[in-house]
Design a protein around this motif. Sequence first.
Motif, mmCIF file in Angstrom:
data_model
loop_
_atom_site.group_PDB
_atom_site.id
_atom_site.type_symbol
_atom_site.label_atom_id
_atom_site.label_comp_id
_atom_site.label_asym_id
_atom_site.label_seq_id
_atom_site.Cartn_x
_atom_site.Cartn_y
_atom_site.Cartn_z
ATOM 1 N N ARG A 145 6.474 10.667 -2.061
ATOM 2 C CA ARG A 145 5.512 11.388 -2.915
ATOM 3 C C ARG A 145 6.183 12.562 -3.610
ATOM 4 O O ARG A 145 5.981 12.800 -4.789
ATOM 5 C CB ARG A 145 4.325 11.875 -2.084
ATOM 6 N N SER A 146 6.997 13.318 -2.863
ATOM 7 C CA SER A 146 7.650 14.476 -3.458
ATOM 8 C C SER A 146 8.674 14.047 -4.511
ATOM 9 O O SER A 146 8.854 14.754 -5.501
ATOM 10 C CB SER A 146 8.307 15.353 -2.388
ATOM 11 N N LYS A 147 9.323 12.910 -4.323
ATOM 12 C CA LYS A 147 10.256 12.382 -5.339
ATOM 13 C C LYS A 147 9.516 12.037 -6.622
ATOM 14 O O LYS A 147 10.004 12.302 -7.711
ATOM 15 C CB LYS A 147 10.977 11.145 -4.805
ATOM 16 N N GLY A 193 8.553 17.482 -6.566
ATOM 17 C CA GLY A 193 8.429 18.652 -5.685
ATOM 18 C C GLY A 193 9.370 18.576 -4.497
ATOM 19 O O GLY A 193 10.040 17.581 -4.269
ATOM 20 N N ALA A 194 9.389 19.623 -3.767
ATOM 21 C CA ALA A 194 10.190 19.669 -2.540
ATOM 22 C C ALA A 194 9.373 19.142 -1.375
ATOM 23 O O ALA A 194 8.152 19.173 -1.397
ATOM 24 C CB ALA A 194 10.633 21.094 -2.256
ATOM 25 N N ILE A 195 10.055 18.706 -0.343
ATOM 26 C CA ILE A 195 9.374 18.181 0.832
ATOM 27 C C ILE A 195 8.752 19.332 1.606
ATOM 28 O O ILE A 195 9.277 20.355 1.787
ATOM 29 C CB ILE A 195 10.355 17.417 1.748
ATOM 30 N N ASN A 213 0.848 -1.186 0.000
ATOM 31 C CA ASN A 213 0.000 0.000 0.000
ATOM 32 C C ASN A 213 0.892 1.247 0.000
ATOM 33 O O ASN A 213 1.297 1.706 1.065
ATOM 34 C CB ASN A 213 -0.914 -0.018 1.232
ATOM 35 N N PRO A 214 1.196 1.788 -1.158
ATOM 36 C CA PRO A 214 2.127 2.918 -1.214
ATOM 37 C C PRO A 214 1.592 4.219 -0.627
ATOM 38 O O PRO A 214 2.347 5.159 -0.416
ATOM 39 C CB PRO A 214 2.416 3.078 -2.706
ATOM 40 N N PHE A 233 8.578 9.598 5.575
ATOM 41 C CA PHE A 233 9.113 8.816 4.465
ATOM 42 C C PHE A 233 8.133 8.781 3.301
ATOM 43 O O PHE A 233 8.517 8.960 2.141
ATOM 44 C CB PHE A 233 9.453 7.393 4.908
ATOM 45 N N LEU A 234 6.851 8.581 3.599
ATOM 46 C CA LEU A 234 5.840 8.559 2.548
ATOM 47 C C LEU A 234 5.744 9.909 1.852
ATOM 48 O O LEU A 234 5.610 9.981 0.622
ATOM 49 C CB LEU A 234 4.485 8.136 3.116
#
Length: 158
Positions: free
Chosen positions: A150-152, A156-158, A113-114, A145-146
């Motif tokens: 998502r940002s990767k 986008g940036a964290i 479950n990503p 981490f999730l």
Amino acid sequence: MKITVMLNGKKIEEEISPDMLLIDFVRGHGCFSVKRGCETSNCGLCTVFMDDMPVLSCSVLAARASGRRVETLEGLQEEAEEFGSFIADQGAEQCGFCNPGMIMNAIALFRENPDPSDEEIKEYLAGNLCRCSGYEGQLRGIREFLEYRRSKRTGGAI
């Protein structure tokens, strides 16, 4: 009895006693991230993947792993390293004893479950005993981490 197991990508053929537990088999092959904790299948410290499914190796006979693929944290270092730093950043590794089982179950969660909800994350953490941190640090680390993943994906940036 003779078994053949693919342990962390290495084929192992070995003569074992019929009552040998999987935890003893993997530890006998240097996989010391797999730990004994409760001896009752309740703490999650002995979690391994058998054919990509998390199992408690203290409650599985090694014979049941014959012909199957078994992975421990030693075999998942690259996948675990990235996530583990998020747990450490939250101070959720105070004694470190529960970390291998916790990380194995988190990896199982991420694969299955990503984009889990907090309740789904807590369900995966429920089978892991942590005596130091009260799970809040692990929960924060998983959330961060999730968000990082998502940002990767979106650039986008964290």
